[in-house]
Enzyme design. Structure first.
Site, PDB file in Angstrom:
ATOM      1  N   ALA A 176     -14.962   3.946  -1.782  1.00 52.50           N
ATOM      2  CA  ALA A 176     -14.768   2.861  -0.815  1.00 52.50           C
ATOM      3  C   ALA A 176     -13.365   2.284  -0.873  1.00 52.50           C
ATOM      4  O   ALA A 176     -13.058   1.317  -0.206  1.00 52.50           O
ATOM      5  CB  ALA A 176     -15.798   1.761  -1.063  1.00 52.50           C
ATOM      6  N   GLY A 177     -12.519   2.857  -1.721  1.00 52.91           N
ATOM      7  CA  GLY A 177     -11.160   2.336  -1.845  1.00 52.91           C
ATOM      8  C   GLY A 177     -11.098   1.102  -2.726  1.00 52.91           C
ATOM      9  O   GLY A 177     -10.163   0.311  -2.636  1.00 52.91           O
ATOM     10  N   LEU A 178     -12.095   0.918  -3.593  1.00 55.32           N
ATOM     11  CA  LEU A 178     -12.107  -0.252  -4.475  1.00 55.32           C
ATOM     12  C   LEU A 178     -11.912   0.146  -5.943  1.00 55.32           C
ATOM     13  O   LEU A 178     -12.208  -0.624  -6.854  1.00 55.32           O
ATOM     14  CB  LEU A 178     -13.411  -1.049  -4.289  1.00 55.32           C
ATOM     15  CG  LEU A 178     -13.641  -1.560  -2.858  1.00 55.32           C
ATOM     16  CD1 LEU A 178     -14.983  -2.279  -2.758  1.00 55.32           C
ATOM     17  CD2 LEU A 178     -12.518  -2.489  -2.407  1.00 55.32           C
ATOM     18  N   ASP A 237      -4.063   0.734  -9.637  1.00 52.52           N
ATOM     19  CA  ASP A 237      -5.493   0.476  -9.852  1.00 52.52           C
ATOM     20  C   ASP A 237      -5.799   0.241 -11.328  1.00 52.52           C
ATOM     21  O   ASP A 237      -6.548  -0.663 -11.688  1.00 52.52           O
ATOM     22  CB  ASP A 237      -6.331   1.656  -9.330  1.00 52.52           C
ATOM     23  CG  ASP A 237      -5.989   2.011  -7.896  1.00 52.52           C
ATOM     24  OD1 ASP A 237      -5.351   1.183  -7.212  1.00 52.52           O
ATOM     25  OD2 ASP A 237      -6.348   3.121  -7.466  1.00 52.52           O
ATOM     26  N   THR A 243       2.898   2.007  -2.098  1.00 49.10           N
ATOM     27  CA  THR A 243       4.214   1.693  -2.667  1.00 49.10           C
ATOM     28  C   THR A 243       4.266   1.979  -4.163  1.00 49.10           C
ATOM     29  O   THR A 243       5.355   2.140  -4.714  1.00 49.10           O
ATOM     30  CB  THR A 243       4.552   0.209  -2.437  1.00 49.10           C
ATOM     31  OG1 THR A 243       3.372  -0.559  -2.723  1.00 49.10           O
ATOM     32  CG2 THR A 243       4.977  -0.056  -1.016  1.00 49.10           C
ATOM     33  N   ASP A 244       3.095   2.047  -4.819  1.00 49.68           N
ATOM     34  CA  ASP A 244       3.134   2.153  -6.291  1.00 49.68           C
ATOM     35  C   ASP A 244       3.800   3.442  -6.774  1.00 49.68           C
ATOM     36  O   ASP A 244       4.606   3.423  -7.706  1.00 49.68           O
ATOM     37  CB  ASP A 244       1.750   1.924  -6.934  1.00 49.68           C
ATOM     38  CG  ASP A 244       0.668   2.917  -6.551  1.00 49.68           C
ATOM     39  OD1 ASP A 244       0.890   3.728  -5.608  1.00 49.68           O
ATOM     40  OD2 ASP A 244      -0.404   2.884  -7.184  1.00 49.68           O
ATOM     41  N   TYR A 272      -3.297  12.465   0.443  1.00 42.19           N
ATOM     42  CA  TYR A 272      -2.594  11.537  -0.449  1.00 42.19           C
ATOM     43  C   TYR A 272      -1.398  12.234  -1.102  1.00 42.19           C
ATOM     44  O   TYR A 272      -0.277  11.738  -1.079  1.00 42.19           O
ATOM     45  CB  TYR A 272      -3.573  11.038  -1.520  1.00 42.19           C
ATOM     46  CG  TYR A 272      -3.008   9.988  -2.447  1.00 42.19           C
ATOM     47  CD1 TYR A 272      -3.148   8.639  -2.170  1.00 42.19           C
ATOM     48  CD2 TYR A 272      -2.333  10.358  -3.620  1.00 42.19           C
ATOM     49  CE1 TYR A 272      -2.646   7.666  -3.021  1.00 42.19           C
ATOM     50  CE2 TYR A 272      -1.828   9.394  -4.477  1.00 42.19           C
ATOM     51  CZ  TYR A 272      -1.991   8.056  -4.182  1.00 42.19           C
ATOM     52  OH  TYR A 272      -1.477   7.110  -5.035  1.00 42.19           O
ATOM     53  N   GLU A 318       0.830  -1.209   0.000  1.00 44.10           N
ATOM     54  CA  GLU A 318       0.000   0.000   0.000  1.00 44.10           C
ATOM     55  C   GLU A 318       0.862   1.254   0.000  1.00 44.10           C
ATOM     56  O   GLU A 318       1.809   1.354   0.776  1.00 44.10           O
ATOM     57  CB  GLU A 318      -0.909  -0.037   1.229  1.00 44.10           C
ATOM     58  CG  GLU A 318      -2.279   0.517   0.990  1.00 44.10           C
ATOM     59  CD  GLU A 318      -3.101  -0.320   0.012  1.00 44.10           C
ATOM     60  OE1 GLU A 318      -3.109   0.012  -1.191  1.00 44.10           O
ATOM     61  OE2 GLU A 318      -3.730  -1.287   0.443  1.00 44.10           O
ATOM     62  N   SER A 371     -12.972   4.602  -9.863  1.00 45.34           N
ATOM     63  CA  SER A 371     -12.540   5.550 -10.907  1.00 45.34           C
ATOM     64  C   SER A 371     -11.614   4.878 -11.917  1.00 45.34           C
ATOM     65  O   SER A 371     -11.753   5.098 -13.121  1.00 45.34           O
ATOM     66  CB  SER A 371     -11.929   6.818 -10.324  1.00 45.34           C
ATOM     67  OG  SER A 371     -10.902   6.509  -9.424  1.00 45.34           O
TER      68      SER A 371
HETATM   69  C1  GLA Z   1      -5.015   4.793  -4.281  1.00 44.55           C
HETATM   70  C2  GLA Z   1      -4.212   5.127  -5.534  1.00 44.55           C
HETATM   71  C3  GLA Z   1      -3.225   4.008  -5.862  1.00 44.55           C
HETATM   72  C4  GLA Z   1      -2.387   3.645  -4.643  1.00 44.55           C
HETATM   73  C5  GLA Z   1      -3.288   3.434  -3.422  1.00 44.55           C
HETATM   74  C6  GLA Z   1      -2.484   3.217  -2.163  1.00 44.55           C
HETATM   75  O1  GLA Z   1      -5.830   3.684  -4.535  1.00 44.55           O
HETATM   76  O2  GLA Z   1      -5.077   5.307  -6.626  1.00 44.55           O
HETATM   77  O3  GLA Z   1      -2.422   4.397  -6.949  1.00 44.55           O
HETATM   78  O4  GLA Z   1      -1.408   4.603  -4.401  1.00 44.55           O
HETATM   79  O5  GLA Z   1      -4.141   4.520  -3.197  1.00 44.55           O
HETATM   80  O6  GLA Z   1      -1.773   2.031  -2.230  1.00 44.55           O
END
Ligand code: GLA
Length: 356
Positions: free
Chosen positions: A122-124, A171, A36-37, A220, A34, A127
């Site tokens: 929701a973090g899924l 994502d 890390t991308d 973020y 998480e 988008s």
């Molecule tokens: C969001 C961002 C991703 C990633 C995550 C955290 O989902 O869109 O690129 O940075 O947060 O791991």
């Protein structure tokens, strides 16, 4: 009614004909890796069984006419005259068209209906799913080759530059190239990928806290800037290039905040590679342990968890069928993820729902 049925039926109602194609892009849950991308590191996401669909038919000219079943709104734009307007679902389609065109693809118009069941905020990655499904729609309608990495890069560009969210590549990559029953280990620097199967007799549970992230974009982007500052301190392009030993050696020279941010990234990269190895070995216990550690690091060092996420993770861990649990995605609300025994999934879900 299935989501596919819903967009097909709505297409017939609104456009008075049957669509030529139906395309789909899934949401995702990240098992580990998480934040890390955008540090050129490693991630291990999975596509989920929630998607966005578009039913469409090519139309003459360069206009896209589209109806959203989720927002109950129609929108239209000409691919030859794209302008960035206020935020809204249509901007994701326009931004994707802009990125495709800017990369040299020749776009055409289409009539479409878009809709799905990936919860928003929701973090899924609803988008990313919307961007990738839009790229798919243009690909089928205008005859573009489908190269998942290229499409993921362009969708990310739409999100970064058209929408203004400085997300990493995870994502869009997983939505463009996920595989059933597998997570995808992604090296976010080279974009090399490896499909990793879930350990035998395990399942992944996505646990929605029903809280939605608030003003995360600023938090973020702030985390991102802190990581970049730490990389500059070490004189490397990204924190991916710092080993745990190097971090330890210079820890005393760093201020406490920068140290904690960097420590999360450096240890999370290590955990993600170990997690992929544990999955390959079918070792659910080790995988669960790494997920638990990841959560602690996100909570204490990176500080992107929330009270609701911490509570959900605790509820999940109390279940005997749970190997490990953590918050997933950007944080500050949304979902947690747990690795559980597959045959106990129903009991697990009912029991965690109750205790949360
Ligand atoms: C969001 C961002 C991703 C990633 C995550 C955290 O989902 O869109 O690129 O940075 O947060 O791991």
């Amino acid at each position: 009614m299935s989501q596919m049925r819903r967009v097909l039926d709505t297409y017939a109602d609104r456009f008075g004909s049957v669509p030529q194609w139906v395309v789909r892009a899934p949401g995702r849950v990240n098992l580990i890796g998480e934040h890390t991308d955008y540090n050129d590191g490693f991630v291990l996401p999975m596509a989920i069984d929630r998607s966005i669909w578009i039913a469409l038919r090519r139309r003459d000219g360069d206009e896209v006419h589209v109806y959203s079943t989720d927002f109950e709104q129609s929108g239209r734009f000409a691919v030859g005259a794209l302008h960035n307007e206020e935020h809204g679902w249509l901007e994701y389609l326009k931004g994707t068209a802009w990125a495709l065109q800017d990369a040299g693809y020749c776009l055409c118009g289409w009539d479409g209906v878009v809709g799905g069941n990936v919860p928003r905020g929701a973090g899924l990655s609803s988008s990313a799913a919307l961007e990738i499904v839009t790229a798919r729609a243009f690909a089928v309608a205008c005859g573009l080759p489908w190269e998942p990495k290229e499409m993921a890069r362009l969708a990310q560009r739409a999100e970064n530059e058209w929408i203004g969210m400085k997300c990493g590549i995870m994502d869009q990559m997983i939505s463009a190239s996920g595989e059933a029953g597998h997570a995808l280990l992604i090296d976010c620097r080279s974009l090399e990928t490896e499909s990793v199967p879930l350990p035998p007799r395990t399942a992944v549970a996505v646990l929605d806290t029903a809280t939605r992230r608030g003003l995360v974009d600023s938090a973020y982007n702030e985390r991102r800037a802190q990581c970049e500052a730490a990389a500059r301190f070490f004189g490397v392009p990204a924190l991916r290039d710092v080993s745990p030993a190097q971090l330890l050696a210079r820890a005393a020279e760093l201020d406490d905040l920068t140290l904690r941010r960097a420590r999360h990234i450096v240890t999370e990269n290590e955990r993600t590679l170990l997690a992929a190895a544990a999955m390959r070995d079918g070792d659910a216990v080790e995988m669960g342990r790494l997920m638990d550690e990841s959560h602690a690091s996100l909570r204490d060092d990176f500080e992107v968890s929330s009270a609701a996420l911490n509570a959900m993770v605790e509820c999940a861990r109390r279940e005997p069928s749970c190997f490990g649990a953590r918050m997933t995605g950007g944080g500050f609300g949304g979902c947690a993820v747990a690795l559980i025994q597959a045959d106990a999934a129903k009991v697990f879900a009912a029991s965690v729902t109750e205790s949360y």
